[in-house]
Design a protein around this motif. Structure first.
Motif, PDB file in Angstrom:
ATOM      1  N   ARG A  11      -2.953  80.627  35.071  1.00  0.00           N
ATOM      2  CA  ARG A  11      -3.033  81.897  34.354  1.00  0.00           C
ATOM      3  C   ARG A  11      -1.992  82.006  33.252  1.00  0.00           C
ATOM      4  O   ARG A  11      -2.148  82.789  32.315  1.00  0.00           O
ATOM      5  CB  ARG A  11      -2.867  83.061  35.323  1.00  0.00           C
ATOM      6  CG  ARG A  11      -1.546  83.100  36.067  1.00  0.00           C
ATOM      7  CD  ARG A  11      -1.487  84.272  37.029  1.00  0.00           C
ATOM      8  NE  ARG A  11      -0.299  84.215  37.877  1.00  0.00           N
ATOM      9  CZ  ARG A  11      -0.225  83.565  39.019  1.00  0.00           C
ATOM     10  NH1 ARG A  11      -1.309  82.931  39.482  1.00  0.00           N
ATOM     11  NH2 ARG A  11       0.878  83.547  39.732  1.00  0.00           N
ATOM     12  N   GLN A 106       3.650  98.811  32.805  1.00  0.00           N
ATOM     13  CA  GLN A 106       3.749  98.260  34.154  1.00  0.00           C
ATOM     14  C   GLN A 106       2.570  98.723  35.002  1.00  0.00           C
ATOM     15  O   GLN A 106       2.027  97.958  35.808  1.00  0.00           O
ATOM     16  CB  GLN A 106       5.057  98.681  34.827  1.00  0.00           C
ATOM     17  CG  GLN A 106       5.257  98.049  36.200  1.00  0.00           C
ATOM     18  CD  GLN A 106       6.527  98.504  36.888  1.00  0.00           C
ATOM     19  OE1 GLN A 106       6.657  99.656  37.295  1.00  0.00           O
ATOM     20  NE2 GLN A 106       7.487  97.585  36.989  1.00  0.00           N
ATOM     21  N   ASP A 109      -0.375  96.509  34.364  1.00  0.00           N
ATOM     22  CA  ASP A 109      -0.219  95.218  35.042  1.00  0.00           C
ATOM     23  C   ASP A 109      -0.529  95.349  36.531  1.00  0.00           C
ATOM     24  O   ASP A 109      -1.230  94.506  37.110  1.00  0.00           O
ATOM     25  CB  ASP A 109       1.197  94.691  34.835  1.00  0.00           C
ATOM     26  CG  ASP A 109       1.418  93.367  35.544  1.00  0.00           C
ATOM     27  OD1 ASP A 109       0.667  92.417  35.295  1.00  0.00           O
ATOM     28  OD2 ASP A 109       2.350  93.293  36.370  1.00  0.00           O
ATOM     29  N   TYR A 110      -0.030  96.396  37.157  1.00  0.00           N
ATOM     30  CA  TYR A 110      -0.298  96.615  38.581  1.00  0.00           C
ATOM     31  C   TYR A 110      -1.787  96.816  38.842  1.00  0.00           C
ATOM     32  O   TYR A 110      -2.331  96.338  39.843  1.00  0.00           O
ATOM     33  CB  TYR A 110       0.467  97.836  39.080  1.00  0.00           C
ATOM     34  CG  TYR A 110       1.954  97.638  39.250  1.00  0.00           C
ATOM     35  CD1 TYR A 110       2.578  96.430  38.952  1.00  0.00           C
ATOM     36  CD2 TYR A 110       2.752  98.676  39.709  1.00  0.00           C
ATOM     37  CE1 TYR A 110       3.945  96.267  39.094  1.00  0.00           C
ATOM     38  CE2 TYR A 110       4.123  98.525  39.874  1.00  0.00           C
ATOM     39  CZ  TYR A 110       4.714  97.324  39.564  1.00  0.00           C
ATOM     40  OH  TYR A 110       6.066  97.166  39.723  1.00  0.00           O
ATOM     41  N   GLY A 112      -4.263  95.611  37.045  1.00  0.00           N
ATOM     42  CA  GLY A 112      -4.886  94.296  36.956  1.00  0.00           C
ATOM     43  C   GLY A 112      -4.670  93.484  38.208  1.00  0.00           C
ATOM     44  O   GLY A 112      -5.600  92.834  38.725  1.00  0.00           O
ATOM     45  N   LYS A 113      -3.467  93.523  38.738  1.00  0.00           N
ATOM     46  CA  LYS A 113      -3.146  92.761  39.949  1.00  0.00           C
ATOM     47  C   LYS A 113      -3.935  93.268  41.159  1.00  0.00           C
ATOM     48  O   LYS A 113      -4.366  92.490  42.014  1.00  0.00           O
ATOM     49  CB  LYS A 113      -1.646  92.855  40.232  1.00  0.00           C
ATOM     50  CG  LYS A 113      -1.162  91.990  41.388  1.00  0.00           C
ATOM     51  CD  LYS A 113       0.354  92.022  41.497  1.00  0.00           C
ATOM     52  CE  LYS A 113       1.010  91.296  40.355  1.00  0.00           C
ATOM     53  NZ  LYS A 113       2.484  91.177  40.511  1.00  0.00           N
ATOM     54  N   LEU A 114      -4.139  94.581  41.229  1.00  0.00           N
ATOM     55  CA  LEU A 114      -4.829  95.170  42.365  1.00  0.00           C
ATOM     56  C   LEU A 114      -6.329  94.915  42.335  1.00  0.00           C
ATOM     57  O   LEU A 114      -6.936  94.615  43.375  1.00  0.00           O
ATOM     58  CB  LEU A 114      -4.571  96.680  42.408  1.00  0.00           C
ATOM     59  CG  LEU A 114      -5.246  97.459  43.541  1.00  0.00           C
ATOM     60  CD1 LEU A 114      -4.745  96.991  44.903  1.00  0.00           C
ATOM     61  CD2 LEU A 114      -5.006  98.961  43.372  1.00  0.00           C
ATOM     62  N   SER A 117      -9.953  89.759  40.327  1.00  0.00           N
ATOM     63  CA  SER A 117      -9.972  88.389  40.831  1.00  0.00           C
ATOM     64  C   SER A 117     -10.499  87.486  39.714  1.00  0.00           C
ATOM     65  O   SER A 117     -11.049  87.959  38.712  1.00  0.00           O
ATOM     66  CB  SER A 117     -10.879  88.271  42.063  1.00  0.00           C
ATOM     67  OG  SER A 117     -10.426  89.100  43.112  1.00  0.00           O
ATOM     68  N   GLU A 118     -10.326  86.200  39.881  1.00  0.00           N
ATOM     69  CA  GLU A 118     -10.794  85.252  38.876  1.00  0.00           C
ATOM     70  C   GLU A 118     -12.272  85.468  38.574  1.00  0.00           C
ATOM     71  O   GLU A 118     -13.091  85.629  39.481  1.00  0.00           O
ATOM     72  CB  GLU A 118     -10.565  83.824  39.378  1.00  0.00           C
ATOM     73  CG  GLU A 118     -10.984  82.753  38.388  1.00  0.00           C
ATOM     74  CD  GLU A 118     -10.792  81.352  38.946  1.00  0.00           C
ATOM     75  OE1 GLU A 118     -11.246  80.395  38.298  1.00  0.00           O
ATOM     76  OE2 GLU A 118     -10.197  81.221  40.039  1.00  0.00           O
ATOM     77  N   TYR A 139      -4.948  87.671  34.775  1.00  0.00           N
ATOM     78  CA  TYR A 139      -5.700  87.642  36.028  1.00  0.00           C
ATOM     79  C   TYR A 139      -7.057  86.972  35.877  1.00  0.00           C
ATOM     80  O   TYR A 139      -7.939  87.125  36.724  1.00  0.00           O
ATOM     81  CB  TYR A 139      -5.805  89.066  36.590  1.00  0.00           C
ATOM     82  CG  TYR A 139      -4.426  89.630  36.836  1.00  0.00           C
ATOM     83  CD1 TYR A 139      -3.628  89.125  37.860  1.00  0.00           C
ATOM     84  CD2 TYR A 139      -3.881  90.600  35.993  1.00  0.00           C
ATOM     85  CE1 TYR A 139      -2.329  89.595  38.039  1.00  0.00           C
ATOM     86  CE2 TYR A 139      -2.593  91.069  36.183  1.00  0.00           C
ATOM     87  CZ  TYR A 139      -1.820  90.567  37.206  1.00  0.00           C
ATOM     88  OH  TYR A 139      -0.531  91.016  37.394  1.00  0.00           O
ATOM     89  N   ILE A 271       2.459  96.902  45.711  1.00  0.00           N
ATOM     90  CA  ILE A 271       2.738  96.025  44.566  1.00  0.00           C
ATOM     91  C   ILE A 271       4.095  96.372  43.959  1.00  0.00           C
ATOM     92  O   ILE A 271       4.875  95.481  43.595  1.00  0.00           O
ATOM     93  CB  ILE A 271       1.613  96.148  43.521  1.00  0.00           C
ATOM     94  CG1 ILE A 271       0.283  95.672  44.112  1.00  0.00           C
ATOM     95  CG2 ILE A 271       1.958  95.362  42.257  1.00  0.00           C
ATOM     96  CD1 ILE A 271      -0.912  95.887  43.197  1.00  0.00           C
ATOM     97  N   SER A 275       7.412  94.042  43.499  1.00  0.00           N
ATOM     98  CA  SER A 275       7.749  93.752  42.110  1.00  0.00           C
ATOM     99  C   SER A 275       9.199  94.084  41.787  1.00  0.00           C
ATOM    100  O   SER A 275      10.011  93.193  41.494  1.00  0.00           O
ATOM    101  CB  SER A 275       6.803  94.517  41.183  1.00  0.00           C
ATOM    102  OG  SER A 275       7.180  94.382  39.836  1.00  0.00           O
TER     103      SER A 275
END
Length: 408
Positions: A11, A106, A109-110, A112-114, A117-118, A139, A271, A275
């Motif tokens: 990534r 931020q 970003d969180y 996106g992380k939550l 998936s690919e 991501y 998260i 972080s």
């Protein structure tokens, strides 16, 4: 010698430098009139109020708590102010529905992380906020074009997402004075997006850092408020509202928030804990004090100044831009979006503009996930006085006219 490239996660190859952050360096050149940075005017910051707030905190019994670790959800006092603020926007919520983040960036970003998936898909406006593309890009997702003014067919989005091996996870948009276009969605367009998200069974990310910067027209109900109206409250909503103090009171304190269903907030808190544990308590406590006493009066003052600057830029564009050039007329925010004659490339124009016209702007291609939009550019009016705006747009218009003539 270590070969780092072989050690980086896949990534990492999708991470790109921000053209805008690089352009901000031009602000240090006194000979360049910059319409590049989408930032508030630092001369308008309520510095005296923040100085007093920090002094009161550090000089009183709250100093020890303010200098200590804090809870990951954020300061109760600041979250309570946000609960009341969201109520004014039509969203009934509680402390459990608010997470304080280190700036709304931020928060993106969180999110996106939550959610991502690919090979998943995010629906975004075209053009869209560059920082969101950067936040989500790591991501390993796909972007699809979201056109609020077009007929939106869920089955088409679902079919393309399935072909790519993932699912549609959310629609991301800035409904009020969007970065970069300055445009807003009307009530019907907001409802249409929410209806589409219901058909897709996906989330809606309402990015609203400019919501308080309205200069004309009537406010339109927040998408989270509309979602709550239709679904019986925030706990049944699919919308995440991302707010920020950066454009209203201070970007330097790096304070934003997410307002959403408590179940989603609880996942985002995990998260946050992994972080950075918590956003600095001292900054949160200072912001709470200033927001409680100065938010409305301060935004009213800055909005009057920004309105004059917007009007000056619109007038200058009308006066100095050649035929074949068009631009948006925003009711608020910080940006005007310009479309040049099709044969021009704004990236090429920028280099000449900085060196000869001494004017900086942001080329529009940066805001298009597919690299299109070469003949577009973004202008920000927030940090230039009306005299500089007239001078800068005059120079830029002359350069564009000269360039068009040279192509004929």
């Amino acid at each position: 010698m270590t070969t780092w490239d072989s050690l980086y996660a896949r990534r990492a190859t999708r991470m790109r430098a921000s053209e805008i952050r690089e352009l901000l360096k031009l602000l240090d050149r006194p000979d360049v009139i910059s319409f590049a940075g989408g930032i508030p005017d630092p001369a308008l910051f309520p510095a005296r109020e923040f100085k007093q707030a920090y002094s009161d905190i550090l000089g009183g019994p709250e100093a020890e708590r303010a200098l200590q670790y804090g809870i990951s959800e954020g300061s109760i006092r600041l979250r309570q102010w946000i609960v009341e603020h969201m109520g004014e926007l039509g969203v009934s919520c509680n402390l459990e529905n608010i997470l304080i983040t280190s700036g709304s960036q931020q928060g993106l970003d969180y999110i996106g992380k939550l959610f991502l998936s690919e090979d998943d898909t995010a629906l975004v406006q075209w053009p869209t906020y560059l920082g969101a593309v950067q936040a989500f890009n790591a991501y390993e997702l796909h972007f699809e074009r979201l056109e609020p003014r077009a007929n939106l067919e869920a089955r088409d989005y679902l079919a393309r997402a399935e072909e790519k091996g993932g699912a549609v996870k959310f629609a991301y948009l800035s409904p009020d004075f969007a970065n970069p276009t300055g445009l807003s969605l009307d009530l019907e367009e907001r409802k249409r997006i929410l209806s589409l998200a219901g058909d897709l069974a996906c989330a809606v990310i309402e990015d609203a850092p400019y919501q308080s910067l309205r200069y004309d027209g009537e406010p339109v109900r927040a998408m989270l408020a509309l979602d709550c109206d239709c679904n019986g409250g925030i706990e049944n909503s699919r919308t995440l509202y991302c707010g920020s103090f950066s454009k209203s009171l201070s970007p330097g304190l790096r304070l934003g928030w997410i307002c959403a269903a408590s179940e989603v907030i609880s996942r985002l808190v995990l998260i946050k804990q992994a972080s950075d544990l918590n956003t600095p308590v001292l900054n949160q406590e200072a912001m709470a004090r200033v927001a409680e006493t100065k938010f409305e009066s301060h935004t009213a003052r800055t909005n009057a100044i920004y309105r004059d600057r917007r009007d000056a830029m619109l007038a200058a564009l009308e006066k100095h831009m050649p035929a074949g050039t068009s631009w948006t007329r925003p009711e608020g925010g910080m940006f005007i979006w310009v479309e040049l004659p099709e044969e021009l490339d704004a990236s090429d124009l920028l280099e000449r503009s900085v060196e000869t016209a001494k004017v900086a702007f942001v080329p529009g291609r940066a805001f298009h996930p597919d690299g299109s939009g070469g003949n577009t550019l973004r202008l920000s009016f927030s940090c230039a006085d009306t005299g500089k705006i007239e001078q800068g747009i005059s120079r830029l218009g002359a350069l564009i006219s000269e360039t068009v003539m040279s192509r004929q």
